[in-house]
Design an enzyme around this catalytic site. Structure first.
Site, PDB file in Angstrom:
ATOM      1  N   SER A 141       0.863  -1.173   0.000  1.00 28.01           N
ATOM      2  CA  SER A 141       0.000   0.000   0.000  1.00 28.01           C
ATOM      3  C   SER A 141       0.905   1.230   0.000  1.00 28.01           C
ATOM      4  O   SER A 141       2.095   1.130   0.331  1.00 28.01           O
ATOM      5  CB  SER A 141      -0.860  -0.008   1.272  1.00 28.01           C
ATOM      6  N   TYR A 168      -2.364  -1.683  10.311  1.00 30.07           N
ATOM      7  CA  TYR A 168      -2.322  -1.767   8.846  1.00 30.07           C
ATOM      8  C   TYR A 168      -1.014  -1.187   8.322  1.00 30.07           C
ATOM      9  O   TYR A 168      -0.315  -1.805   7.507  1.00 30.07           O
ATOM     10  CB  TYR A 168      -3.517  -1.011   8.267  1.00 30.07           C
TER      11      TYR A 168
END
Length: 261
Positions: A143, A156
């Site tokens: 990401s 995350y």
């Protein structure tokens, strides 16, 4: 055009979203795709769609945090197709919360799915690739948060940073038998995972959902646009089809300029 003719490609979390689109693109490029997903019925539905479109697909049930399921799922793929050439470690979830409000259970769940799942699937696929010694590709779904941070996403961000370390280690260890490892780092992609975050962040930050999209998610892009599943799948195809160690241990950011490196 990049081709994957005859290559066996395992994609985790492939029943929906980014994973599904990557599987579809791989199949259209001649790959044989293994749709690995927590929900077997959804995996079967995706595999059926791909076969109906003229592709070759196998569905397997796989909770990537369950060692026995990962070992069994990859074994089924090898038994069916005879080999593994490409792994896309894509399965993931999101839980949004302040660090001080995060439960330890949610922290562990996030790291298990993103990091333990990446380790387990990598280990099993690499064992096959190493035995054959004919090369392969490991692709991790990172990401922009592999490189930067945002509020409310501590586990995350931590997990996505961790994938960079895993990919770089795999790139060094597996180079001897021609296996490359890279990380795709998308910006915000309009999937159900992201749609779910919009009202959650609006509530946590005390702003409107439109402001979350404009001023949080897309603020730093060059054009105010979401990254698409097609954008990510195109990069995944390039990495899967690339044949030498010239491109390994890298992260490729696909974010409309949100993050530049």
């Amino acid at each position: 055009m990049n081709r994957l003719d005859g290559k066996v490609c395992v994609v985790t979390g492939a029943a929906s979203g980014i994973g599904k689109r990557i599987a579809e693109v791989y199949a259209a490029a001649g790959g044989k795709v293994v749709i690995a997903d927590l929900k077997l019925d959804a995996a079967e539905a995706t595999a059926t769609e791909i076969r109906d479109a003229g592709g070759d697909a196998l569905a397997v049930a796989m909770d990537v945090t369950d060692e026995a399921q990962v070992v069994d799922g990859i074994a089924k793929a090898v038994a069916h197709y005879g080999r593994i050439d490409v792994l896309v470690s894509n399965a993931g979830i999101q839980i949004v919360n302040k660090l001080t409000d995060f439960s330890y259970a949610d922290w562990k769940k996030m790291l298990a799915i993103h990091l333990d799942g990446a380790f387990l699937t990598t280990r099993e696929c690499l064992r096959d690739m190493e035995t054959r010694g004919t090369g392969g590709a490991i692709i991790y779904m990172g990401s922009v948060h592999s490189h930067t941070a945002s509020k409310l996403k501590a586990p995350y961000v931590t997990a996505k940073h961790g994938l960079l370390g895993l990919a770089r280690t795999v790139a060094k260890e597996a180079a001897a038998y021609g296996v490359r490892a890279n990380v795709i780092c998308p910006g915000f992609v309009r999937t159900p995972l992201v749609d779910k975050q919009i009202p959650e962040q609006a509530k946590e930050l005390g702003i409107s959902e439109d402001e979350v999209i404009r001023n949080v998610m897309l603020k730093d892009t060059v054009d105010g646009e979401f990254t698409t599943v097609d954008d990510v799948a195109a990069v995944a195809l390039t990495l899967a089809a690339f044949e030498t160690n010239a491109l390994t241990g890298q992260s490729i950011v696909v974010s409309h300029g949100w993050f530049m490196q």
